[in-house]
Design a protein around this motif. Structure first.
Motif, short mmCIF file in Angstrom:
data_model
loop_
_atom_site.label_atom_id
_atom_site.label_comp_id
_atom_site.label_asym_id
_atom_site.label_seq_id
_atom_site.Cartn_x
_atom_site.Cartn_y
_atom_site.Cartn_z
N LEU A 88 -6.79 3.76 -1.73
CA LEU A 88 -8.17 3.31 -1.88
C LEU A 88 -8.45 2.85 -3.31
O LEU A 88 -9.18 1.88 -3.54
N SER A 95 -7.16 -0.60 -3.70
CA SER A 95 -8.06 -1.57 -3.08
C SER A 95 -9.24 -1.88 -4.00
O SER A 95 -9.64 -3.04 -4.13
N PHE A 96 -9.77 -0.85 -4.64
CA PHE A 96 -10.89 -1.05 -5.57
C PHE A 96 -10.47 -1.90 -6.76
O PHE A 96 -11.19 -2.82 -7.16
N SER A 120 0.82 -1.21 0.00
CA SER A 120 0.00 0.00 0.00
C SER A 120 0.85 1.26 0.00
O SER A 120 0.59 2.20 -0.76
N PRO A 160 -3.58 8.68 0.22
CA PRO A 160 -4.69 7.80 0.63
C PRO A 160 -5.67 7.51 -0.48
O PRO A 160 -6.24 6.41 -0.54
N LYS A 161 -5.88 8.46 -1.38
CA LYS A 161 -6.78 8.22 -2.50
C LYS A 161 -6.23 7.11 -3.39
O LYS A 161 -6.98 6.24 -3.85
N SER A 174 -7.42 -1.63 9.54
CA SER A 174 -8.02 -0.29 9.51
C SER A 174 -7.24 0.67 10.39
O SER A 174 -7.07 1.85 10.04
N LEU A 229 -4.18 1.82 8.54
CA LEU A 229 -4.54 2.74 7.45
C LEU A 229 -4.94 4.10 8.00
O LEU A 229 -4.51 5.13 7.47
N GLY A 246 -6.09 -2.34 1.84
CA GLY A 246 -7.46 -2.31 1.32
C GLY A 246 -8.05 -3.70 1.17
O GLY A 246 -9.23 -3.92 1.50
#
Length: 377
Positions: free
Chosen positions: A310, A313-314, A179, A306-307, A351, A354, A330
């Motif tokens: 994420l 993760s998507f 990450s 952070p974007k 979490s 993160l 993620g």
């Protein structure tokens, strides 16, 4: 004579002063929240780099007997878990455990069967995650009664285990490598492309600016997922693809922000003075425009990391990103959300890592914005 020399030295030191970067560094280190966030982020980074090597578990090691084991500071197996495990193994070797005595990390079992017990079946002890290889110490009743000593394999799972029985602490730290590397490197790609493109477009202006920004608008209209799928089709599923896919899209916002800042900066007196002195366009952009856009750029960069995490993760959820046995925060959070009712710890620990990382990045961004703001110089 000595007094005159000392006075002269003091005057020279006062004349030299400090550079703008030294002033910015001093303002940054006066911000306690930013300094604490840098320390926290540094500790998380060190833990993610070094941690998986010292936890005692491989990130892909599966313990079939420890599926969704709760987090604990004490070693597994517990004493109350040993007897049921021995009974299960005894049913496989067709030997009923008559007595079980535990002494430290060694358990002594008396197995009794209606027929002679096949000692080859004792390999089930070694195949278990709870025990080591069994050793027969006494045989009686023509092999229908065996006294066996079995070492207990102690394991620590400080964060518990996931649904496949893998150590969650090791996987959380290993996922942090993925990450953080994707977030930082993809952001760096977006930073370099977006700052150079936006500063050039804003400073040159006119038709050049119009053409360059229309290119940005066209790229904005392309669906992000379609762009990633096309990269996967042409280049295959690759870890480096994540940097290219995210970095090649996220620089568009960076370019617009830098362009807006450049439009106001190029009207400042120091830029006009540099133009009057005959400084080249490249030199003005590099020495005057880009350094004065660093304040909002750094803030946006801390929000972009952070974007990007994420987004990764998507993409991993769609099967286009990180694949098993590798993982990311993620992916771990998504797995924890699926098991939140029976194993809340699977969601809490990834979490927490993160959230702390995102808060640290936000505080660092605020500190850098205040330190690099040219109005405070």
């Amino acid at each position: 004579m000595a007094e005159g020399f000392a006075l002269h030295t003091t005057d020279v030191e006062a004349t030299l002063g400090r550079s703008l970067w030294a002033d910015a560094r001093a303002r940054l280190f006066r911000n306690k929240a930013a300094v604490a966030s840098m320390v926290a982020l540094l500790l998380i980074t060190i833990a993610c780099i070094v941690g998986p090597e010292i936890t005692g578990h491989r990130f892909d090691q599966v313990y079939t007997d420890y599926s969704r084991t709760p987090a604990s500071l004490t070693a597994y197996p517990r004493d109350e878990d040993i007897a049921p495990a021995i009974e299960r193994i005894g049913s496989r070797v067709r030997g009923r455990p008559e007595s079980i005595s535990i002494s430290g990390d060694l358990v002594r079992v008396v197995l009794v069967g209606q027929r002679p017990i096949d000692e080859r079946g004792l390999a089930y002890f070694d195949r278990s995650d709870l025990f080591g290889p069994a050793r027969v110490v006494e045989r009686a009743d023509e092999g229908r009664r065996l006294t066996v000593e079995v070492p207990i394999e102690r394991n620590y799972f400080f964060f518990g285990t996931d649904t496949n029985g893998r150590d969650l602490l090791t996987r959380t730290l290993f996922a942090g490598r993925i990450s953080l590397s994707i977030g930082l490197l993809a952001t760096l790609v977006a930073l370099v492309i977006g700052v150079v493109y936006g500063a050039t477009s804003g400073y040159l202006g006119g038709r050049v600016d119009m053409v360059m920004m229309r290119i940005v608008d066209i790229l904005y209209s392309l669906p992000f997922i379609f762009f990633v799928i096309m990269l996967v089709v042409f280049f295959g599923r690759n870890f480096i693809l994540m940097f290219l896919a995210v970095g090649a899209v996220e620089w568009l916002d960076m370019a617009r922000i830098v362009r807006g800042q450049t439009l106001s900066i190029k009207r400042q007196e120091y830029v006009q003075a540099a133009e009057a002195l005959g400084v080249e366009t490249r030199g003005i952009i590099r020495r005057h425009v880009i350094p004065n856009t660093l304040g909002p750029v750094v803030v946006f960069m801390t929000l972009l990391v952070p974007k990007v995490i994420l987004l990764e993760s998507f993409l991993s959820f769609l099967g286009l990103g990180v694949q098993e046995p590798w993982s990311s925060w993620g992916v771990l959070i998504a797995d924890g959300a699926k098991n939140i009712q029976g194993a809340t710890f699977m969601l809490i620990y990834p979490s927490l890592f993160l959230v702390v990382t995102l808060l640290a990045l936000n505080f660092i961004g605020d500190g850098l914005r205040d330190a690099l703001d040219p109005r405070d110089r």
